[in-house]
Design an enzyme around this catalytic site. Sequence first.
Site, PDB file in Angstrom:
ATOM      1  N   HIS A  22      70.979  44.098  45.259  1.00 41.80           N
ATOM      2  CA  HIS A  22      70.553  45.409  45.611  1.00 41.80           C
ATOM      3  C   HIS A  22      71.673  46.487  45.413  1.00 41.80           C
ATOM      4  O   HIS A  22      72.259  47.054  46.415  1.00 41.80           O
ATOM      5  CB  HIS A  22      69.978  45.484  47.061  1.00 41.80           C
ATOM      6  CG  HIS A  22      68.948  46.496  47.345  1.00 41.80           C
ATOM      7  ND1 HIS A  22      67.949  46.367  48.303  1.00 41.80           N
ATOM      8  CD2 HIS A  22      68.996  47.887  46.788  1.00 41.80           C
ATOM      9  CE1 HIS A  22      67.310  47.525  48.387  1.00 41.80           C
ATOM     10  NE2 HIS A  22      68.098  48.498  47.430  1.00 41.80           N
ATOM     11  N   ARG A  62      61.428  47.924  45.410  1.00 44.88           N
ATOM     12  CA  ARG A  62      61.509  47.022  46.980  1.00 44.88           C
ATOM     13  C   ARG A  62      60.821  45.875  46.565  1.00 44.88           C
ATOM     14  O   ARG A  62      59.917  45.643  45.822  1.00 44.88           O
ATOM     15  CB  ARG A  62      60.721  47.787  48.170  1.00 44.88           C
ATOM     16  CG  ARG A  62      61.433  49.131  48.466  1.00 44.88           C
ATOM     17  CD  ARG A  62      62.716  48.688  49.252  1.00 44.88           C
ATOM     18  NE  ARG A  62      63.207  49.793  49.903  1.00 44.88           N
ATOM     19  CZ  ARG A  62      64.303  50.569  49.220  1.00 44.88           C
ATOM     20  NH1 ARG A  62      64.599  50.384  48.093  1.00 44.88           N
ATOM     21  NH2 ARG A  62      64.616  51.638  49.976  1.00 44.88           N
ATOM     22  N   GLU A  69      64.786  40.119  51.549  1.00 41.58           N
ATOM     23  CA  GLU A  69      66.174  40.391  51.429  1.00 41.58           C
ATOM     24  C   GLU A  69      67.054  40.084  52.617  1.00 41.58           C
ATOM     25  O   GLU A  69      66.598  40.443  53.593  1.00 41.58           O
ATOM     26  CB  GLU A  69      66.305  41.786  50.957  1.00 41.58           C
ATOM     27  CG  GLU A  69      67.138  41.912  49.936  1.00 41.58           C
ATOM     28  CD  GLU A  69      67.070  43.322  49.389  1.00 41.58           C
ATOM     29  OE1 GLU A  69      66.172  43.642  48.345  1.00 41.58           O
ATOM     30  OE2 GLU A  69      67.893  44.252  49.914  1.00 41.58           O
TER      31      GLU A  69
HETATM   32  C1  GLV Z   1      67.863  52.171  47.721  1.00 47.03           C
HETATM   33  O1  GLV Z   1      67.269  51.088  47.592  1.00 47.03           O
HETATM   34  C2  GLV Z   1      67.602  53.362  48.236  1.00 47.03           C
HETATM   35  O2  GLV Z   1      66.255  53.389  48.572  1.00 47.03           O
HETATM   36  O3  GLV Z   1      68.248  54.239  48.374  1.00 47.03           O
END
Ligand code: GLV
Length: 324
Positions: free
Chosen positions: A286, A239, A268
């Site tokens: 991401h 994250r 983000e």
């Molecule tokens: C992606 O970032 C997730 O947490 O699945």
Amino acid sequence: MSERVLVTEPIIPEVIEKLENQYQVDVGKSGTYDNEEALINDIPAYDALLPMLSNPISEDVITAGTNLKVIANHAVGYNNINVKAAIKEDIAVANTPGVLTDSCAEFTIGLMLAVSRRLFDAQEYLLDGKFENWEPLGFLGTELNGNTLGIIGMGRIGTGVARRAKALGMNICYHNRSRVSPEIEQELNASYCSSIKELASQSNFISLHCPLTDDTHHLIDHEILDVMNSNTILINTSRGPVVDEEALAHALHNKTIGGAGLDVFEDEPKLHPKLKTAPNCVLTPHIASASYQTRKDIGLLAADAIIGILEGKSHSEIPNLIQP
Ligand code: GLV
């Protein structure tokens, strides 16, 4: 009248079809539910919510969801959901552990290679028409083989990355809230670092795989970056806010670390302006879990939790519910 399910973004069609077999399903337009107001406005009509991690499922959204029985996040991480508030309102919360381990672990190795072998700089050079003669000193990078990978967060994905890295000849060290089993340490020949500083000082590559919590916010700050050596490459597929981006951009611009591969960002989808121009930096939007199969499995697992709750199954029969 069948129950109503809101899927906040278009997802793999098989998942929608599975839900549509039993329920009335609405699918949001891309980005619509990235703000609280839209969710608060629409949520009262739904019995179940299948949100993305970009949707802020705050306490206000949860209290507005007066018919809501289940929230099944389309992700393994669930820092976008106020789980406490949901549980207080008797709303079950699910995530999707397990199904994205391989996809994320593979992608992490890809980012490591992309930064260490300068893939995108090399492509840009080529496309700019600069490849006029082969140069023995052109684009010298770092091999994974023989180097040390420090993994922060040795859960499913961290362990998956460690297995792949070991197969590529890397030495593994790790930091985790608690040590993994002796069997796994032995399998990976992994050494445990009791602090992030210790890990940062002995790793050439550092990869983050911890959840975002109050404790991990800015876990990688200027103090930790200062301990890294000038070749160290930082990879983040966890994250964004786990890394202090301002401090990271500073370290990259000043070349006090070797590079970074980032799939996630602090604010983000906004990109820190200093990261845009940072050297030796590979940035992706991401997408660590973005293989067709994995995104389908994520959706199906989330859908199963919705079906389970709406069919009245007991919580113990739904393996991916988040326990209070
Ligand atoms: C992606 O970032 C997730 O947490 O699945």
